[in-house]
Design an enzyme around this catalytic site. Sequence first.
Site, PDB file in Angstrom:
ATOM      1  N   GLU A  96      35.722  35.978  40.442  1.00 52.15           N
ATOM      2  CA  GLU A  96      36.643  35.196  41.360  1.00 52.15           C
ATOM      3  C   GLU A  96      37.905  34.671  40.532  1.00 52.15           C
ATOM      4  O   GLU A  96      38.585  33.892  40.744  1.00 52.15           O
ATOM      5  CB  GLU A  96      36.008  33.812  41.828  1.00 52.15           C
ATOM      6  N   GLY A  97      38.263  35.537  39.638  1.00 46.66           N
ATOM      7  CA  GLY A  97      39.479  35.587  38.730  1.00 46.66           C
ATOM      8  C   GLY A  97      39.144  34.823  37.422  1.00 46.66           C
ATOM      9  O   GLY A  97      38.296  33.740  37.419  1.00 46.66           O
TER      10      GLY A  97
END
Length: 382
Positions: free
Chosen positions: A365-366
């Site tokens: 998610e980054g």
Amino acid sequence: MPATRLMPTDEAADLIELTREICHKELAPKVDESERKHLFPKATFRTLGAAGLLSLPYPEEFGGGGQPYEVYLQVVEEIASAWMSVAVGVSVHSLTAYPVATFGTDAQKAALLPGMLSGEQLGAYCLSEPLAGSDIASMTTRATPTGDGSYSLKGTKAWISHAGHADYYTTFARTADTGSKGLSTFVVPADAAGLAFAAPERKMGLHGDPVAQVMFDGVVVDGARRIGEEGQGMMMALSALDSGRLGIAAGATGLAQAALDQAATYANERHQFGRPIASNQGLAFLLADMEAAVTSARATYLHAARLKDAGRPFSKEAAVAKLVATDAAMKVTTDAVQVLGGAGYTEDFPLERYLREAKVTQIFEGTNQIQRLVISRHVLAG
């Protein structure tokens, strides 16, 4: 012990208690064997779906729970404290419904959301590619119009949770050679011809969350399954990731809470030199720091969720929550292993698994380096 919650409503409090009961009766007895054998917990997702826990933040008119994001995230935290792979799966599934629920037409919402939110379907989120992770705009998977209103998708997605097990794949593909403005969003049914899957990645943790490449070889998708206009995919992906980062933050907090609980219990029960090791100030202070980290992580994701629920901007706060909570999970699980000493390094206790699971929360998610980039841009923009 479960952390004390301040619930906005009695219904929310009941949901948390229901989640704890399911975690105790259904998840906790299965997690060790399932993770050890790399089993996909399909039946567990069915259980959560039947209880309405897979659709909490979405509208009731389409089968959702109509709950604030603040409540949904606390459910994710509770699940993570029992089984992190399942919590990640719940967060991923919620992410897959986001484009339709937020940007879909009324007809698309009526056609797709009831299935997505029924608890009978599980989604996969196809964004990353072998050479396009944090750099979403460099993706090469392409959706080409066929001339009859459909699209033909060709390309490969990577690091996809639920690959080969999902009922649909929310997929981002290139429809124009205009960089970030050339991406579009599609919902691909699992039985589409030309859809194939590589062998699962051999990961260090989250073995109940199979991750694999998804290959699109001329997969034909009806134009009615393109969400929004052509070129809106990047905007949808980034918007969805703000919410998805909060799901990971909540999961990381639950994982850290579980590690802290295990360490505190052991410290009270383990005796050395005629007294519990918890009576040693050095160890007691370590536990205090772990508690502070968990509490801080929870506060950051709840703050961001409340902004989201109020309809206010929360991108910066979501990045802060993801950064703080996942770094906390890594630190707390590492310290928890230290509290148990040699026992913490064995598979007799779940802490070595918690430590392995915590690491990836700083990556997906980054990455946390990307979170720092997002935060710094907001700060410097004034």
